[in-house]
Write an enzyme that holds these catalytic residues in place. Structure first.
Site, mmCIF file in Angstrom:
data_model
loop_
_atom_site.group_PDB
_atom_site.id
_atom_site.type_symbol
_atom_site.label_atom_id
_atom_site.label_comp_id
_atom_site.label_asym_id
_atom_site.label_seq_id
_atom_site.Cartn_x
_atom_site.Cartn_y
_atom_site.Cartn_z
ATOM 1 N N CYS A 187 63.584 36.917 34.945
ATOM 2 C CA CYS A 187 64.083 37.184 33.594
ATOM 3 C C CYS A 187 65.436 37.872 33.540
ATOM 4 C CB CYS A 187 63.068 38.020 32.819
ATOM 5 S SG CYS A 187 62.922 39.739 33.387
ATOM 6 N N GLN B 199 27.254 34.920 38.306
ATOM 7 C CA GLN B 199 27.085 36.371 38.323
ATOM 8 C C GLN B 199 28.080 37.073 37.393
ATOM 9 O OE1 GLN B 199 29.807 37.664 40.247
ATOM 10 N NE2 GLN B 199 29.167 39.649 41.104
ATOM 11 N N ARG B 200 29.183 36.395 37.040
ATOM 12 C CA ARG B 200 30.213 37.058 36.220
ATOM 13 C C ARG B 200 30.914 36.126 35.233
ATOM 14 N NH1 ARG B 200 31.786 35.522 40.954
ATOM 15 N NH2 ARG B 200 33.835 34.645 41.337
ATOM 16 N N ASP C 82 43.728 33.800 39.835
ATOM 17 C CA ASP C 82 43.381 34.743 40.889
ATOM 18 C C ASP C 82 44.330 34.723 42.073
ATOM 19 O OD1 ASP C 82 42.790 32.338 41.996
ATOM 20 O OD2 ASP C 82 40.635 32.677 42.175
ATOM 21 N N CYS D 132 59.011 41.203 37.171
ATOM 22 C CA CYS D 132 59.643 42.531 37.261
ATOM 23 C C CYS D 132 58.646 43.538 37.839
ATOM 24 C CB CYS D 132 60.060 43.041 35.880
ATOM 25 S SG CYS D 132 61.429 42.202 35.083
ATOM 26 N N CYS E 148 38.939 37.400 46.257
ATOM 27 C CA CYS E 148 37.709 37.718 45.534
ATOM 28 C C CYS E 148 36.468 37.398 46.369
ATOM 29 C CB CYS E 148 37.675 36.921 44.231
ATOM 30 S SG CYS E 148 36.509 37.526 43.022
ATOM 31 N N ASP F 171 42.141 25.089 34.077
ATOM 32 C CA ASP F 171 41.495 25.458 35.341
ATOM 33 C C ASP F 171 41.222 24.179 36.109
ATOM 34 O OD1 ASP F 171 39.632 28.261 36.201
ATOM 35 O OD2 ASP F 171 39.558 26.435 37.407
HETATM 36 ZN ZN LIG Z 1 61.503 39.971 35.106
#
Ligand SMILES: [Zn+2]
Length: 258
Positions: free
Chosen positions: A253, A71-72, A129, A175, A189, A61
């Site tokens: 992929c 708060q969270r 996020d 995907c 957020c 991070d």
């Molecule tokens: Zn994929």
């Protein structure tokens, strides 16, 4: 590998579960999890996986703890405000269980460094996020062959999905969401608001799904549920599950498709 008497006592409530047992606990102790994003989802994920005895973490991070996070983001306290989330999270783990190994990285995750950051892990858990970061992490996981557990919350909607896009018949996160969010965007957020317990529910469920992935082939609880996306509705409340198909034209992929 066998557990010491002290570790056996610490994890007794796991070991007594037939679905986990001593073999499952030993597997968790050997596991290396990369946790990207140490916010509202990452905090309970870290608490429950450290509590579960996952032996090695890489914590990613680039942000600092702010008062509005408390708060969270349950691993931080007032004394962490103004300090880096990665270093604060490492301090939380050190206080909680000194036998767990923690490496931290406070650089911003992007396509330039994601492969290096996730390489060698048994599982990457993405609680970041914004879509640009999530897609960079997903593409890196496919490239280096590491499974990805993706968790996200918007208002009262949570989602947790397990992806193994490096396998020929399994979808990746790209995907699911497509290429539309490649641009830097979508950190809403702050504007939308979020209920602390809602991200806590999503994060603790993600931790449970992570244990399933880590115990695949090691204990009967192991069942990675690749391609399953679990949707959580905090208003109803309720859950439902979708199955994501592999996109034969996926930019992440498709080269692995049969
Ligand atoms: Zn994929």
């Amino acid at each position: 590998m066998s557990l010491s008497p002290a570790r056996t006592e610490r994890f007794a409530r796991h070991i007594v579960l037939p679905e986990i047992g001593g073999a499952g606990q030993a597997a968790l102790a050997q596991a290396h999890v990369v946790l990207a994003g140490l916010g509202g989802i990452g905090a309970p994920v870290l608490q429950y996986l450290a509590g579960a005895g996952v032996g090695q973490f890489t914590l990613l991070d680039d942000g600092d703890v702010e008062a509005s996070n408390l708060q969270r983001q349950t691993i931080y306290t007032e004394r962490d405000i103004g300090h880096g989330k990665a270093v604060s999270a490492r301090r939380w783990v050190a206080n909680f269980d000194r036998e767990l190994q923690v490496r931290i990285e406070d650089a911003r995750i992007g396509s330039g460094n994601a492969r290096e950051l996730v390489g060698g892990a048994d599982l990457v858990i993405d609680g970041t996020d914004n879509f640009a970061t999530r897609l960079a992490i997903s593409d890196a996981c496919v490239a280096v062959g590491v499974p990805l557990l993706s968790a996200a919350v918007g208002r009262f909607q949570g989602q947790v999905g397990a992806f193994a896009g490096h396998l020929p018949d399994q979808p990746c996160y790209r995907c699911f969401v497509g290429d539309a969010f490649d641009a830097e965007d979508c950190d809403t957020c702050a504007e939308d608001g979020i209920l602390g317990a809602m991200v806590g529910w999503t994060g603790s469920f993600a931790a449970m799904q992570a244990v399933r992935v880590l115990l695949d082939g090691k204990a009967t609880f192991g069942d990675p549920q690749w391609g399953k996306l679990h949707l959580m509705d905090g208003l109803k409340p309720g859950m439902r599950t979708l199955t994501i198909g592999k996109d034969a034209a996926c930019g992440g992929c498709a080269g692995n498709a049969r």
